[in-house]
Write a protein that holds these residues in place. Structure first.
Motif, PDB file in Angstrom:
ATOM      1  N   TYR A   1      -3.764  18.629 -36.496  1.00 16.26           N
ATOM      2  CA  TYR A   1      -3.464  20.061 -36.573  1.00 16.26           C
ATOM      3  C   TYR A   1      -3.613  20.719 -35.196  1.00 16.26           C
ATOM      4  CZ  TYR A   1      -3.994  19.298 -41.610  1.00 16.26           C
ATOM      5  OH  TYR A   1      -3.870  18.835 -42.898  1.00 16.26           O
ATOM      6  N   ARG A   2      -4.659  20.341 -34.477  1.00 11.03           N
ATOM      7  CA  ARG A   2      -4.857  20.916 -33.137  1.00 11.03           C
ATOM      8  C   ARG A   2      -3.738  20.485 -32.188  1.00 11.03           C
ATOM      9  NH1 ARG A   2     -10.001  19.903 -34.931  1.00 11.03           N
ATOM     10  NH2 ARG A   2     -10.038  17.800 -34.092  1.00 11.03           N
ATOM     11  N   SER A   3      -3.314  19.237 -32.320  1.00 13.09           N
ATOM     12  CA  SER A   3      -2.202  18.765 -31.487  1.00 13.09           C
ATOM     13  C   SER A   3      -0.924  19.539 -31.793  1.00 13.09           C
ATOM     14  CB  SER A   3      -1.967  17.266 -31.730  1.00 13.09           C
ATOM     15  OG  SER A   3      -3.087  16.511 -31.347  1.00 13.09           O
ATOM     16  N   LYS A   4      -0.722  19.828 -33.071  1.00 12.97           N
ATOM     17  CA  LYS A   4       0.473  20.563 -33.474  1.00 12.97           C
ATOM     18  C   LYS A   4       0.435  21.986 -32.940  1.00 12.97           C
ATOM     19  CE  LYS A   4       4.365  20.708 -35.698  1.00 12.97           C
ATOM     20  NZ  LYS A   4       5.508  19.845 -35.334  1.00 12.97           N
ATOM     21  N   ILE A   5      -0.733  22.604 -32.935  1.00 15.26           N
ATOM     22  CA  ILE A   5      -0.870  23.959 -32.402  1.00 15.26           C
ATOM     23  C   ILE A   5      -0.487  23.979 -30.923  1.00 15.26           C
ATOM     24  CG2 ILE A   5      -2.560  25.751 -31.796  1.00 15.26           C
ATOM     25  CD1 ILE A   5      -3.996  25.011 -34.477  1.00 15.26           C
ATOM     26  N   THR A   6      -0.937  22.956 -30.191  1.00 18.60           N
ATOM     27  CA  THR A   6      -0.587  22.852 -28.767  1.00 18.60           C
ATOM     28  C   THR A   6       0.917  22.694 -28.593  1.00 18.60           C
ATOM     29  OG1 THR A   6      -2.727  21.813 -28.293  1.00 18.60           O
ATOM     30  CG2 THR A   6      -0.991  21.546 -26.651  1.00 18.60           C
TER      31      THR A   6
ATOM     32  N   GLU B   1      10.694   9.997 -20.614  1.00 15.72           N
ATOM     33  CA  GLU B   1      10.250  11.040 -19.680  1.00 15.72           C
ATOM     34  C   GLU B   1       9.033  11.777 -20.233  1.00 15.72           C
ATOM     35  OE1 GLU B   1      13.275  10.440 -20.660  1.00 15.72           O
ATOM     36  OE2 GLU B   1      14.722  10.566 -19.009  1.00 15.72           O
ATOM     37  N   GLN B   2       9.000  11.958 -21.558  1.00 16.34           N
ATOM     38  CA  GLN B   2       7.840  12.608 -22.174  1.00 16.34           C
ATOM     39  C   GLN B   2       6.575  11.789 -21.930  1.00 16.34           C
ATOM     40  OE1 GLN B   2       7.905  12.724 -26.451  1.00 16.34           O
ATOM     41  NE2 GLN B   2       6.172  14.130 -26.606  1.00 16.34           N
ATOM     42  N   ALA B   3       6.677  10.488 -22.134  1.00 17.03           N
ATOM     43  CA  ALA B   3       5.519   9.620 -21.917  1.00 17.03           C
ATOM     44  C   ALA B   3       5.062   9.662 -20.462  1.00 17.03           C
ATOM     45  CB  ALA B   3       5.856   8.188 -22.322  1.00 17.03           C
ATOM     46  N   GLU B   4       6.022   9.659 -19.570  1.00 19.74           N
ATOM     47  CA  GLU B   4       5.694   9.645 -18.139  1.00 19.74           C
ATOM     48  C   GLU B   4       4.957  10.919 -17.723  1.00 19.74           C
ATOM     49  OE1 GLU B   4       7.924   9.298 -13.766  1.00 19.74           O
ATOM     50  OE2 GLU B   4       9.081   9.141 -15.631  1.00 19.74           O
TER      51      GLU B   4
ATOM     52  N   HIS C   1       1.117  23.070 -18.141  1.00 25.79           N
ATOM     53  CA  HIS C   1       2.455  22.831 -17.609  1.00 25.79           C
ATOM     54  C   HIS C   1       2.971  21.449 -18.032  1.00 25.79           C
ATOM     55  CE1 HIS C   1       1.913  26.486 -15.552  1.00 25.79           C
ATOM     56  NE2 HIS C   1       1.332  26.039 -14.449  1.00 25.79           N
ATOM     57  N   TYR C   2       2.085  20.454 -18.017  1.00 24.16           N
ATOM     58  CA  TYR C   2       2.478  19.104 -18.422  1.00 24.16           C
ATOM     59  C   TYR C   2       2.839  19.082 -19.909  1.00 24.16           C
ATOM     60  CZ  TYR C   2       0.282  17.728 -13.991  1.00 24.16           C
ATOM     61  OH  TYR C   2      -0.047  17.596 -12.670  1.00 24.16           O
ATOM     62  N   VAL C   3       2.051  19.801 -20.703  1.00 22.22           N
ATOM     63  CA  VAL C   3       2.297  19.851 -22.148  1.00 22.22           C
ATOM     64  C   VAL C   3       3.654  20.492 -22.437  1.00 22.22           C
ATOM     65  CG1 VAL C   3       1.514  20.851 -24.339  1.00 22.22           C
ATOM     66  CG2 VAL C   3      -0.150  19.864 -22.748  1.00 22.22           C
TER      67      VAL C   3
ATOM     68  N   ASP D   1      -8.257  15.443 -21.261  1.00 27.22           N
ATOM     69  CA  ASP D   1      -8.058  16.125 -22.541  1.00 27.22           C
ATOM     70  C   ASP D   1      -7.670  15.115 -23.623  1.00 27.22           C
ATOM     71  OD1 ASP D   1      -7.104  17.567 -24.735  1.00 27.22           O
ATOM     72  OD2 ASP D   1      -6.223  19.142 -23.508  1.00 27.22           O
ATOM     73  N   PRO D   2      -8.495  14.955 -24.677  1.00 36.07           N
ATOM     74  CA  PRO D   2      -8.180  13.962 -25.724  1.00 36.07           C
ATOM     75  C   PRO D   2      -6.900  14.269 -26.485  1.00 36.07           C
ATOM     76  CG  PRO D   2     -10.044  15.346 -26.382  1.00 36.07           C
ATOM     77  CD  PRO D   2      -9.767  15.647 -24.944  1.00 36.07           C
ATOM     78  N   ASN D   3      -6.547  15.549 -26.635  1.00 35.85           N
ATOM     79  CA  ASN D   3      -5.294  15.888 -27.316  1.00 35.85           C
ATOM     80  C   ASN D   3      -4.091  15.396 -26.517  1.00 35.85           C
ATOM     81  OD1 ASN D   3      -6.528  17.244 -29.493  1.00 35.85           O
ATOM     82  ND2 ASN D   3      -6.746  19.089 -28.268  1.00 35.85           N
ATOM     83  N   LEU D   4      -4.190  15.517 -25.197  1.00 36.21           N
ATOM     84  CA  LEU D   4      -3.122  15.037 -24.316  1.00 36.21           C
ATOM     85  C   LEU D   4      -2.995  13.518 -24.432  1.00 36.21           C
ATOM     86  CD1 LEU D   4      -1.258  16.486 -22.232  1.00 36.21           C
ATOM     87  CD2 LEU D   4      -2.805  15.661 -20.457  1.00 36.21           C
ATOM     88  N   ARG D   5      -4.132  12.844 -24.471  1.00 37.77           N
ATOM     89  CA  ARG D   5      -4.115  11.381 -24.602  1.00 37.77           C
ATOM     90  C   ARG D   5      -3.476  10.958 -25.918  1.00 37.77           C
ATOM     91  NH1 ARG D   5      -5.747   6.854 -22.565  1.00 37.77           N
ATOM     92  NH2 ARG D   5      -6.612   7.915 -20.754  1.00 37.77           N
ATOM     93  N   GLU D   6      -3.799  11.668 -26.984  1.00 33.05           N
ATOM     94  CA  GLU D   6      -3.231  11.305 -28.283  1.00 33.05           C
ATOM     95  C   GLU D   6      -1.718  11.478 -28.291  1.00 33.05           C
ATOM     96  OE1 GLU D   6      -5.201  13.273 -31.494  1.00 33.05           O
ATOM     97  OE2 GLU D   6      -7.135  12.369 -31.049  1.00 33.05           O
ATOM     98  N   GLN D   7      -1.229  12.556 -27.664  1.00 34.27           N
ATOM     99  CA  GLN D   7       0.220  12.745 -27.583  1.00 34.27           C
ATOM    100  C   GLN D   7       0.871  11.604 -26.806  1.00 34.27           C
ATOM    101  OE1 GLN D   7       1.773  16.720 -26.654  1.00 34.27           O
ATOM    102  NE2 GLN D   7      -0.239  17.571 -27.063  1.00 34.27           N
ATOM    103  N   TRP D   8       0.233  11.203 -25.711  1.00 37.34           N
ATOM    104  CA  TRP D   8       0.760  10.100 -24.894  1.00 37.34           C
ATOM    105  C   TRP D   8       0.763   8.794 -25.687  1.00 37.34           C
ATOM    106  CZ3 TRP D   8      -2.154   5.883 -22.680  1.00 37.34           C
ATOM    107  CH2 TRP D   8      -1.380   5.044 -21.867  1.00 37.34           C
TER     108      TRP D   8
END
Length: 464
Positions: free
Chosen positions: A183-188, A265-268, A249-251, A279-286
Motif C-alpha cells: 500500500y505504501r509503495s502504491k501511494i508513492t 529503463e525503469q529498473a535502471e 525525482h528517481y521515483v 529507501d526500502p520502498n525504492l528497493r522493492e520497486q526495483w
C-alpha cells in the motif's frame, strides 16, 4: 458513454427511458415508492449508463425503507437466489444480466455492500465508468473496512485520473493493514503519476497539446530535448542532475518509464536511485521490475524452445532456477519486513512447494490459510505437502477442509483432484464407503478423470 447501436437506436432508448423517468418522478412526488422504484428501474434498464437514473432509483429505494440502513425485513431469506444469479452471470460474463440481478437485490436492501459492488463491477466491464465509480463508493459507504471494496474503488479512481482519491483509499488500507508494504509503495507510485499528469505529459486536450505530443515523440528519440517542458523524460532527467540526492525525482522518472512500458529503463533508474538512498520502498520497486524483466526473458526463451531451439531450452531451464531462487530471496526478506502480510507468506509457500521443499512450505501455508482469498488453494496444497511427507492422516484432514470450500463451477481442477485424492486415501485405509462417495463426486463432473471409473468399479465389485 457506451454506444449500444446506431444514433437512432440510442435516441429511441433515451426517449423510452425518459418516459419511465417522468412516471417515476410523479410517483415519487406522491410518495408511491414501489411504483417509483419500478419506473426508475425500467429507466435504468433502458439506459443503464445514465447516472441520474441510478441515483434516483437508489434514493427512492432508501426512502421506501425509511433510511433504516438494513432494507426489507428478513431480507437474508430473499437474496440468496439473486446472489446465485449474479455469480452465474459473472461466470458467463453476461454483464447486463449481472447488472439486472444486482439491481434487483438492491430493491430489497439498497445498502447491501456486495450488491453495490456487483453493480460497480458489471458497469465497469460495460464501460460505464462514472456509474461504476459511484456504485463502488456506495459499497464502501456500507462496508468501510472491506478491503475488496476499497481496492476496487482505488483502482477505478486511478484509472480515471483521480490520484488524490486513490491515495486516500490506500491510506485507509494502510491503516487496516499497517504491515502491508504494497500500500505504501502504491501511494508513492500514485504521487508520481499525479505529478506526471499535472505536468500535462499524457493527456492532450486540444490541437496545440496534440502538436506538443508529436514534438515530444520526436524529441525523445534524440539524446536530449531542446529545452524544459518539451519532454517529460528529459525534464525529469534534468531534475535528477540538478538534485541527485532527491529520491522523489528517481521515483517519478521510474513511474514515467513504467507507464510507457519501458521496464528496462525503469529498473535502471531505480537502481541509480538506490545508489543515493537505502529507501526500502525504492528497493522493492526495483526488485519487482527486475523479476518482471526476468519473467519476460524466460517467456521468450520458452517460446524459442517450443519452436525447436535446443539452446534456448537449456537456457530457459537455468533461468527458471535463477528466477525462483531470486523470488524466494525477495519474499523471505519481505516477510521479515511485513510479518503480518499473509499474501507474501502464501507466495513464498508457493515457491517452496514448487521446489518440493515441503517442510518449509507447510508452516507458511498454515499461516496463509487465515487469508480467505487463498484458503481453498492453501488447504489443497497443504494436503499435498503432508502427502509428500508421508503424513496421510494430516493430509486427509486438510483435503476434507478444502473439499467443503471448493465447487466445480469456480475451481474445476482442484475440485476433482481433491475428491480423487480423498477417495484414494479412504480406499487405502479400507473405508470403501467414503472412497466410493468421493469417486462418485468426481465422475459426476468428469466421467473420464484419471482411473476413477476403474477404481470405483473395483470397490463395487469387491463389495459384491
Amino acid at each position: 458513454m457506451v454506444d449500444f447501436g446506431t444514433q437512432e437506436e440510442n435516441n429511441r432508448r433515451k426517449k423510452i427511458a425518459n418516459e419511465w423517468w417522468k412516471k417515476g418522478t410523479e410517483a415519487m412526488s406522491r410518495q408511491n415508492w414501489d411504483f417509483a422504484i419500478e419506473m426508475f428501474g425500467n429507466a435504468v434498464q433502458f439506459f443503464p449508463e445514465f447516472m441520474n437514473y441510478r441515483q434516483a432509483l437508489r434514493g427512492v429505494e432508501e426512502k421506501k425503507y425509511g433510511n433504516n440502513k438494513t432494507g426489507a425485513r428478513m431480507v437474508f431469506l430473499k437474496v440468496n437466489s439473486l446472489r446465485s444469479r449474479v455469480k452465474k452471470a459473472r461466470t458467463a460474463k453476461d454483464w447486463a444480466e449481472m447488472d439486472k440481478a444486482a439491481e434487483e437485490g438492491l430493491t430489497l436492501n439498497p445498502w447491501d455492500g456486495q450488491f453495490n459492488h456487483d453493480v460497480g463491477e458489471c458497469c465497469r466491464e460495460r464501460g460505464f465508468e462514472e456509474v461504476a465509480t459511484w456504485a463502488y463508493e456506495k459499497a464502501v459507504q456500507s462496508e468501510p473496512e472491506n478491503k475488496t471494496f476499497l481496492l476496487s474503488l482505488a483502482d477505478i479512481y486511478e484509472q480515471r485520473g483521480n490520484y488524490q482519491g486513490a491515495v486516500g483509499i490506500y491510506q485507509r488500507l494502510a491503516k487496516l493493514e499497517p504491515l502491508n508494504g504494497s500500500y505504501r509503495s502504491k501511494i508513492t507510485q500514485l504521487g508520481a503519476s499525479q505529478t506526471i499528469d499535472r505536468g500535462g505529459y499524457e493527456k492532450a486536450k486540444d490541437t496545440q497539446e496534440v502538436k506538443r505530443g508529436y514534438e515530444h515523440d520526436r524529441l525523445t528519440k534524440a539524446e536530449e530535448a531542446d529545452g524544459p517542458g518539451m519532454s517529460v523524460e528529459a525534464d525529469l532527467q534534468r531534475q535528477i542532475r540538478k538534485e541527485p540526492e532527491n529520491v522523489g525525482h528517481y521515483v517519478k522518472l521510474a513511474e514515467y518509464y513504467r507507464k510507457e512500458g519501458k521496464f528496462a529503463e525503469q529498473a535502471e533508474i531505480l537502481k541509480k536511485g538506490l545508489e543515493v538512498s537505502s529507501d526500502p520502498n525504492l528497493r522493492e520497486q526495483w526488485e519487482d521490475v527486475e523479476i518482471l524483466l526476468t519473467k519476460r526473458q524466460l517467456e521468450q526463451l520458452r517460446d524459442a524452445a517450443d519452436k525447436g531451439d535446443a539452446n534456448s531450452k537449456a537456457k530457459a531451464s537455468e533461468l527458471a532456477k535463477e528466477l525462483i531462487a531470486r523470488e524466494v530471496d525477495v519474499l523471505t526478506r519481505r516477510i521479515d519486513r511485513y510479518p503480518a502480510d499473509l499474501k507474501i507468506k502464501f507466495e513464498l509457500a508457493e515457491r517452496y512447494f514448487r521446489l518440493k521443499k515441503y517442510s518449509q512450505a507447510i508452516p507458511l501455508y498454515q499461516q496463509a490459510a487465515n487469508d480467505p482469498r487463498h484458503e481453498a488453494t492453501v488447504l489443497v496444497n497443504l494436503g499435498k505437502c503432508f502427502l509428500a511427507e508421508s503424513r496421510n492422516d494430516l493430509a486427509r484432514r486438510q483435503f476434507e477442509k478444502a473439499v467443503s470450500k471448493l465447487n466445480f463451477q469456480d475451481t474445476p481442477d482442484p475440485y476433482k483432484e481433491c475428491h480423487y485424492i480423498l477417495a484414494r486415501l479412504y480406499e487405502q485405509s479400507k473405508d470403501n464407503t467414503k472412497a466410493e462417495n468421493h469417486y462418485n463426486e468426481v465422475l459426476a463432473v468428469d466421467y473420464s478423470y484419471k482411473d476413477t471409473r476403474e477404481r470405483l468399479e473395483k470397490i463395487q465389485g469387491a463389495a459384491g
